[in-house]
Write a protein that holds these residues in place. Structure first.
Motif, short mmCIF file in Angstrom:
data_model
loop_
_atom_site.label_atom_id
_atom_site.label_comp_id
_atom_site.label_asym_id
_atom_site.label_seq_id
_atom_site.Cartn_x
_atom_site.Cartn_y
_atom_site.Cartn_z
N PHE A 134 -20.76 5.00 11.24
CA PHE A 134 -20.79 3.55 11.28
C PHE A 134 -22.23 3.06 11.31
CE2 PHE A 134 -16.57 4.28 12.90
CZ PHE A 134 -15.83 3.20 12.44
N ASP A 135 -22.52 2.03 10.55
CA ASP A 135 -23.77 1.32 10.69
C ASP A 135 -23.69 0.58 12.04
OD1 ASP A 135 -25.36 -1.30 10.50
OD2 ASP A 135 -26.08 -0.19 8.74
N LYS A 136 -24.75 0.59 12.79
CA LYS A 136 -24.75 -0.02 14.13
C LYS A 136 -24.37 -1.49 14.10
CE LYS A 136 -29.78 -0.78 14.22
NZ LYS A 136 -29.73 -2.08 13.63
N ASP A 137 -24.69 -2.17 13.00
CA ASP A 137 -24.36 -3.60 12.91
C ASP A 137 -22.86 -3.85 12.86
OD1 ASP A 137 -27.07 -4.19 12.98
OD2 ASP A 137 -27.26 -4.28 10.79
N VAL A 138 -22.10 -2.92 12.32
CA VAL A 138 -20.64 -3.07 12.29
C VAL A 138 -20.10 -3.01 13.72
CG1 VAL A 138 -18.46 -1.96 11.60
CG2 VAL A 138 -20.34 -2.17 9.96
N LEU A 139 -20.63 -2.09 14.50
CA LEU A 139 -20.13 -1.92 15.87
C LEU A 139 -20.56 -3.06 16.79
CD1 LEU A 139 -20.60 1.92 16.28
CD2 LEU A 139 -18.57 0.66 15.56
N ALA A 140 -21.57 -3.81 16.39
CA ALA A 140 -22.03 -4.95 17.18
C ALA A 140 -21.12 -6.17 17.01
CB ALA A 140 -23.46 -5.31 16.80
N ASP A 141 -20.30 -6.15 15.97
CA ASP A 141 -19.40 -7.28 15.71
C ASP A 141 -18.07 -7.04 16.44
OD1 ASP A 141 -17.95 -9.43 14.67
OD2 ASP A 141 -18.66 -9.10 12.62
N GLU A 142 -17.56 -8.06 17.07
CA GLU A 142 -16.30 -7.95 17.81
C GLU A 142 -15.10 -7.75 16.87
OE1 GLU A 142 -13.69 -11.14 20.24
OE2 GLU A 142 -15.77 -10.92 20.96
N LYS A 143 -15.21 -8.31 15.66
CA LYS A 143 -14.10 -8.25 14.70
C LYS A 143 -14.41 -7.25 13.59
CE LYS A 143 -13.06 -13.15 15.34
NZ LYS A 143 -13.05 -14.45 14.64
N TYR A 144 -13.35 -6.62 13.12
CA TYR A 144 -13.46 -5.58 12.09
C TYR A 144 -12.46 -5.90 10.98
CZ TYR A 144 -13.63 -0.78 10.24
OH TYR A 144 -13.80 0.33 9.45
N GLY A 145 -12.95 -6.28 9.81
CA GLY A 145 -12.09 -6.60 8.68
C GLY A 145 -12.08 -5.44 7.69
N CYS A 146 -10.89 -5.09 7.20
CA CYS A 146 -10.78 -3.96 6.27
C CYS A 146 -9.47 -4.04 5.48
CB CYS A 146 -10.85 -2.64 7.01
SG CYS A 146 -9.48 -2.35 8.16
N THR A 147 -9.33 -3.14 4.52
CA THR A 147 -8.08 -3.07 3.78
C THR A 147 -7.04 -2.32 4.60
OG1 THR A 147 -8.26 -0.93 2.66
CG2 THR A 147 -9.46 -2.76 1.67
N ASP A 148 -5.80 -2.47 4.20
CA ASP A 148 -4.72 -1.70 4.83
C ASP A 148 -4.39 -0.46 3.99
OD1 ASP A 148 -3.32 -2.71 2.65
OD2 ASP A 148 -1.86 -3.82 3.85
N GLY A 149 -5.34 -0.08 3.14
CA GLY A 149 -5.14 1.07 2.26
C GLY A 149 -4.75 0.66 0.85
N THR A 150 -4.72 -0.65 0.61
CA THR A 150 -4.42 -1.18 -0.72
C THR A 150 -5.49 -2.21 -1.06
OG1 THR A 150 -3.09 -3.08 -0.01
CG2 THR A 150 -1.93 -0.96 -0.26
N THR A 151 -5.57 -2.59 -2.31
CA THR A 151 -6.51 -3.66 -2.68
C THR A 151 -5.86 -5.03 -2.54
OG1 THR A 151 -5.88 -3.52 -5.01
CG2 THR A 151 -7.79 -2.21 -4.31
N THR A 152 -4.60 -5.06 -2.14
CA THR A 152 -3.86 -6.32 -2.02
C THR A 152 -3.46 -6.66 -0.59
OG1 THR A 152 -1.80 -5.16 -2.53
CG2 THR A 152 -2.98 -6.20 -4.38
N GLY A 153 -4.03 -5.95 0.37
CA GLY A 153 -3.74 -6.23 1.77
C GLY A 153 -4.98 -6.01 2.63
N TYR A 154 -5.38 -7.05 3.32
CA TYR A 154 -6.56 -6.97 4.19
C TYR A 154 -6.17 -7.42 5.59
CZ TYR A 154 -9.75 -5.91 0.41
OH TYR A 154 -10.40 -5.28 -0.63
N MET A 155 -6.92 -6.94 6.57
CA MET A 155 -6.60 -7.27 7.95
C MET A 155 -7.85 -7.40 8.79
SD MET A 155 -5.34 -3.67 9.59
CE MET A 155 -3.86 -3.62 8.63
N CYS A 156 -7.68 -7.96 9.96
CA CYS A 156 -8.74 -8.08 10.95
C CYS A 156 -8.19 -7.55 12.27
CB CYS A 156 -9.17 -9.54 11.08
SG CYS A 156 -10.55 -9.76 12.24
N VAL A 157 -8.95 -6.65 12.87
CA VAL A 157 -8.62 -6.10 14.18
C VAL A 157 -9.87 -6.16 15.05
CG1 VAL A 157 -6.85 -4.54 13.26
CG2 VAL A 157 -9.18 -3.72 13.53
N LYS A 158 -9.74 -5.82 16.30
CA LYS A 158 -10.91 -5.74 17.17
C LYS A 158 -11.65 -4.43 16.87
CE LYS A 158 -8.92 -8.37 20.95
NZ LYS A 158 -8.33 -8.27 22.29
N THR A 159 -12.95 -4.52 16.76
CA THR A 159 -13.75 -3.33 16.49
C THR A 159 -13.52 -2.27 17.55
OG1 THR A 159 -15.41 -4.71 15.41
CG2 THR A 159 -16.10 -2.49 16.06
N LYS A 160 -13.43 -2.68 18.80
CA LYS A 160 -13.23 -1.69 19.87
C LYS A 160 -11.87 -0.99 19.74
CE LYS A 160 -11.39 -4.54 23.55
NZ LYS A 160 -11.42 -4.86 24.96
#
Length: 177
Positions: A134-160
């Motif tokens: 992980f780049d340290k800047d990603v871990l400094a953000d409370e929120k973590y946005g990513c795909t759900d394993g598809t290009t048609t589904g994205y989500m936001c979870v807590k980084t921790k």
């Protein structure tokens, strides 16, 4: 501009891939809350602008890399606006030349196609072949946005929740650069 659905807090009614199904089952099993959207295919960070607005979260850039021999693998998570510099990545980890893994290895190792790379692909890495960084800047953000394993589904979870619940669940340590 891509179309983005309303925000949901429940899994999709139909899954497009086995990995996508595993992602939502795992989130439920680990009691990880999420917000998600369905969208037109999004494969570049520019495609994610509308997704970021809907989720009130910034999607990370997740790269799947390998050495020249294609025997060592790296999942590198970095902020979307930061350029990837191979030389800096290699120097930080003490590894020689790395490059983007070919699409067939991306599918084989983390179960996704180009544009859908996600930390959740580690669900498939039972042998712990993939070094997670992980780049340290990603871990400094409370929120973590990513795909759900598809290009048609994205989500936001807590980084921790990624670092404290998900990664231990899949038996993966992580490094910070």
């Amino acid at each position: 501009m891509i179309k983005v659905s309303e925000v949901y807090k429940t899994p999709p009614t139909e899954f497009k891939t086995e990995l996508q199904k595993q992602v939502y089952e795992t989130l439920e099993a680990l009691n990880i809350e999420y917000k998600r959207v369905d969208n037109d295919p999004a494969v570049t960070m520019d495609d994610c602008v509308e997704i970021n607005k809907k989720l009130d979260c910034t999607v990370v850039k997740t790269l799947f890399l390998c050495n020249r021999q294609k025997t060592k693998f790296y999942l590198f998570v970095m902020p979307d606006g930061k350029p990837f510099v191979t030389r800096e990545f290699g120097a930080a980890l003490g590894v020689s030349r790395v490059s983007f893994a070919p699409p067939e290895l991306l599918l084989e190792k983390v179960g996704v196609e180009v544009g859908a790379t996600t930390v959740f692909g580690l669900l498939l890495d039972k042998e712990n072949e993939i070094r997670t960084v992980f780049d340290k800047d990603v871990l400094a953000d409370e929120k973590y946005g990513c795909t759900d394993g598809t290009t048609t589904g994205y989500m936001c979870v807590k980084t921790k929740d990624i670092t404290e619940k998900f990664l231990p669940y899949v038996n993966h340590n992580y490094e910070i650069i």
